[in-house]
Design a protein around this motif. Structure first.
Motif, PDB file in Angstrom:
ATOM      1  N   VAL A  44       0.861  -1.182   0.000  1.00 29.51           N
ATOM      2  CA  VAL A  44       0.000   0.000   0.000  1.00 29.51           C
ATOM      3  C   VAL A  44       0.892   1.224   0.000  1.00 29.51           C
ATOM      4  N   THR A  45       0.645   2.147  -0.904  1.00 28.19           N
ATOM      5  CA  THR A  45       1.415   3.387  -0.977  1.00 28.19           C
ATOM      6  C   THR A  45       0.464   4.556  -0.946  1.00 28.19           C
ATOM      7  N   ILE A  46       0.694   5.489  -0.055  1.00 29.25           N
ATOM      8  CA  ILE A  46      -0.096   6.715   0.008  1.00 29.25           C
ATOM      9  C   ILE A  46       0.858   7.871  -0.216  1.00 29.25           C
ATOM     10  N   ALA A  47       0.626   8.611  -1.249  1.00 24.95           N
ATOM     11  CA  ALA A  47       1.480   9.758  -1.550  1.00 24.95           C
ATOM     12  C   ALA A  47       0.682  10.760  -2.339  1.00 24.95           C
ATOM     13  N   SER A  48       1.016  12.020  -2.200  1.00 25.80           N
ATOM     14  CA  SER A  48       0.327  13.057  -2.958  1.00 25.80           C
ATOM     15  C   SER A  48       1.140  13.425  -4.177  1.00 25.80           C
ATOM     16  N   GLY A  49       0.532  14.258  -5.066  1.00 25.72           N
ATOM     17  CA  GLY A  49       1.241  14.708  -6.259  1.00 25.72           C
ATOM     18  C   GLY A  49       2.390  15.632  -5.944  1.00 25.72           C
ATOM     19  N   ASP A  50       2.491  16.117  -4.687  1.00 29.81           N
ATOM     20  CA  ASP A  50       3.571  17.012  -4.320  1.00 29.81           C
ATOM     21  C   ASP A  50       4.841  16.253  -3.967  1.00 29.81           C
ATOM     22  N   ASP A  51       4.765  14.923  -3.913  1.00 32.71           N
ATOM     23  CA  ASP A  51       5.932  14.118  -3.577  1.00 32.71           C
ATOM     24  C   ASP A  51       6.701  13.817  -4.852  1.00 32.71           C
ATOM     25  N   PRO A  52       7.849  14.484  -5.105  1.00 32.42           N
ATOM     26  CA  PRO A  52       8.563  14.263  -6.374  1.00 32.42           C
ATOM     27  C   PRO A  52       9.030  12.843  -6.546  1.00 32.42           C
ATOM     28  N   GLN A  53       9.343  12.138  -5.428  1.00 29.77           N
ATOM     29  CA  GLN A  53       9.778  10.757  -5.564  1.00 29.77           C
ATOM     30  C   GLN A  53       8.641   9.877  -6.039  1.00 29.77           C
ATOM     31  N   ALA A  54       7.422  10.173  -5.532  1.00 33.29           N
ATOM     32  CA  ALA A  54       6.268   9.361  -5.935  1.00 33.29           C
ATOM     33  C   ALA A  54       5.895   9.630  -7.376  1.00 33.29           C
ATOM     34  N   SER A  55       5.902  10.934  -7.765  1.00 31.55           N
ATOM     35  CA  SER A  55       5.467  11.276  -9.113  1.00 31.55           C
ATOM     36  C   SER A  55       6.459  10.814 -10.164  1.00 31.55           C
ATOM     37  N   GLY A  56       7.739  10.691  -9.786  1.00 31.88           N
ATOM     38  CA  GLY A  56       8.732  10.283 -10.757  1.00 31.88           C
ATOM     39  C   GLY A  56       9.038   8.813 -10.740  1.00 31.88           C
ATOM     40  N   ARG A  57       8.391   8.049  -9.862  1.00 32.14           N
ATOM     41  CA  ARG A  57       8.678   6.624  -9.753  1.00 32.14           C
ATOM     42  C   ARG A  57       8.276   5.890 -11.026  1.00 32.14           C
ATOM     43  N   ALA A  58       9.157   5.001 -11.498  1.00 33.58           N
ATOM     44  CA  ALA A  58       8.879   4.245 -12.714  1.00 33.58           C
ATOM     45  C   ALA A  58       7.602   3.436 -12.541  1.00 33.58           C
ATOM     46  N   GLY A  59       6.741   3.512 -13.535  1.00 30.59           N
ATOM     47  CA  GLY A  59       5.513   2.740 -13.509  1.00 30.59           C
ATOM     48  C   GLY A  59       4.391   3.389 -12.733  1.00 30.59           C
ATOM     49  N   ALA A  60       4.615   4.591 -12.185  1.00 33.24           N
ATOM     50  CA  ALA A  60       3.554   5.258 -11.426  1.00 33.24           C
ATOM     51  C   ALA A  60       2.420   5.642 -12.366  1.00 33.24           C
ATOM     52  N   ALA A  61       1.204   5.464 -11.897  1.00 22.69           N
ATOM     53  CA  ALA A  61       0.043   5.779 -12.723  1.00 22.69           C
ATOM     54  C   ALA A  61      -0.032   7.278 -12.996  1.00 22.69           C
ATOM     55  N   GLN A  62      -0.313   7.644 -14.236  1.00 27.06           N
ATOM     56  CA  GLN A  62      -0.449   9.046 -14.603  1.00 27.06           C
ATOM     57  C   GLN A  62      -1.869   9.519 -14.328  1.00 27.06           C
ATOM     58  N   PRO A  63      -2.029  10.768 -13.873  1.00 22.62           N
ATOM     59  CA  PRO A  63      -3.381  11.255 -13.559  1.00 22.62           C
ATOM     60  C   PRO A  63      -4.242  11.400 -14.807  1.00 22.62           C
ATOM     61  N   VAL A  64      -5.493  11.091 -14.677  1.00 24.06           N
ATOM     62  CA  VAL A  64      -6.474  11.259 -15.745  1.00 24.06           C
ATOM     63  C   VAL A  64      -7.547  12.203 -15.227  1.00 24.06           C
ATOM     64  N   TYR A  65      -7.708  13.344 -15.884  1.00 29.57           N
ATOM     65  CA  TYR A  65      -8.586  14.371 -15.366  1.00 29.57           C
ATOM     66  C   TYR A  65     -10.005  14.298 -15.929  1.00 29.57           C
ATOM     67  N   GLY A  66     -10.184  13.626 -17.047  1.00 25.98           N
ATOM     68  CA  GLY A  66     -11.541  13.378 -17.531  1.00 25.98           C
ATOM     69  C   GLY A  66     -12.222  14.551 -18.192  1.00 25.98           C
ATOM     70  N   PHE A  67     -11.459  15.509 -18.706  1.00 35.55           N
ATOM     71  CA  PHE A  67     -12.100  16.600 -19.442  1.00 35.55           C
ATOM     72  C   PHE A  67     -11.186  17.024 -20.590  1.00 35.55           C
ATOM     73  N   GLY A  68     -11.775  17.760 -21.543  1.00 36.67           N
ATOM     74  CA  GLY A  68     -11.015  18.215 -22.706  1.00 36.67           C
ATOM     75  C   GLY A  68     -11.095  17.239 -23.859  1.00 36.67           C
ATOM     76  N   THR A  69     -10.951  17.736 -25.061  1.00 33.54           N
ATOM     77  CA  THR A  69     -10.946  16.917 -26.269  1.00 33.54           C
ATOM     78  C   THR A  69      -9.818  17.391 -27.175  1.00 33.54           C
ATOM     79  N   PRO A  70      -9.300  16.529 -28.039  1.00 39.25           N
ATOM     80  CA  PRO A  70      -8.250  16.964 -28.967  1.00 39.25           C
ATOM     81  C   PRO A  70      -8.755  18.088 -29.875  1.00 39.25           C
ATOM     82  N   ALA A  71      -7.884  19.052 -30.157  1.00 38.41           N
ATOM     83  CA  ALA A  71      -8.258  20.167 -31.027  1.00 38.41           C
ATOM     84  C   ALA A  71      -8.467  19.665 -32.452  1.00 38.41           C
ATOM     85  N   THR A  72      -9.520  20.153 -33.095  1.00 32.15           N
ATOM     86  CA  THR A  72      -9.791  19.784 -34.476  1.00 32.15           C
ATOM     87  C   THR A  72      -8.964  20.654 -35.420  1.00 32.15           C
ATOM     88  N   GLU A  73      -8.885  20.238 -36.670  1.00 33.34           N
ATOM     89  CA  GLU A  73      -8.131  21.010 -37.648  1.00 33.34           C
ATOM     90  C   GLU A  73      -8.731  22.403 -37.822  1.00 33.34           C
TER      91      GLU A  73
END
Length: 225
Positions: A44-73
């Motif tokens: 079990v690992t509990i860490a916030s996004g402010d922890d540089p070691q946690a955010s840079g750890r290999a294999g750490a899950a990237q945040p998904v914010y659930g909004f926005g769409t790719p820009a059209t031409e």
């Protein structure tokens, strides 16, 4: 959360896991679920996004914010409207100085710049220095205007189309922009009152400050321009 707090939480969780493991051993928990050291195999690992070691750890899950769409031409094209000093990118269309004076009032340019660009209360855009001198480096009290400072009329078109009018930028048609650019050049005695303004006219208009700027074409090193 700081890195120290995140580490503290990990230690607390790990201690709690040891306590749970001990209880499991007393209750006859399955030995297959234990490691050789007697601790639980679950991590079990509990860490916030402010922890540089946690955010840079290999294999750490990237945040998904659930909004926005790719820009059209078409959306990209609407913003890709930059114009070069040589006029590359100028749109088709034309306007007259007389029409530009109407645009000046209709789009309320007068509120910021005054009836002829000299009055303010905000940016003064009309004014020439006698002899078209360029003393700005030595006299910081001087106001830079379209007539005494801007090196290219193409830049005036580009900026006006993107940023004006102040309260509704980008709402003028290309014909209105050509016309109001003609009005501003007329205010600065750079075009006659009966001028027709199009892409060729904007490119050919020789601004008084054209040769007062040095292109920054340095490629690195100690070169001083």
């Amino acid at each position: 959360m700081s890195g120290g707090m995140a580490v503290s939480l990990r230690i607390t969780v790990f201690a709690a896991m040891l306590a749970v493991t001990a209880c499991g051993q007393e209750d006859g928990a399955d030995s297959d679920s234990m490691t050789e050291s007697g601790t639980s195999a679950m991590t079990v690992t509990i860490a916030s996004g402010d922890d540089p070691q946690a955010s840079g750890r290999a294999g750490a899950a990237q945040p998904v914010y659930g909004f926005g769409t790719p820009a059209t031409e078409s959306q990209i094209a609407a913003w890709d409207i930059d114009i070069g000093p040589d006029g590359a990118g100028l749109p088709p269309g034309q306007g007259t100085v007389a029409e530009g004076l109407e645009v000046w009032e209709r789009h309320r340019c007068i509120l910021c710049h005054g009836p002829t660009g000299r009055e303010g209360p905000n940016d003064i855009i009309t004014g020439r220095i006698p002899g078209d001198e360029f003393p700005f480096a030595n006299d910081r009290s001087l106001r830079s205007t379209v007539g005494n400072y801007w090196p290219y009329a193409t830049t005036l078109f580009d900026y006006t189309r993107r940023a004006m009018p102040f309260d509704l930028p980008g709402t003028m048609t290309d014909e209105e922009v050509y016309a109001v650019v003609g009005a501003m050049l007329y205010f600065n005695d750079l075009l006659p009152a009966d001028a027709v303004v199009d892409s060729a006219m904007v490119v050919d208009t020789r601004m008084p400050a054209r040769d007062r700027f040095v292109p920054d074409n340095r490629t690195g090193g100690p070169t001083i321009r």
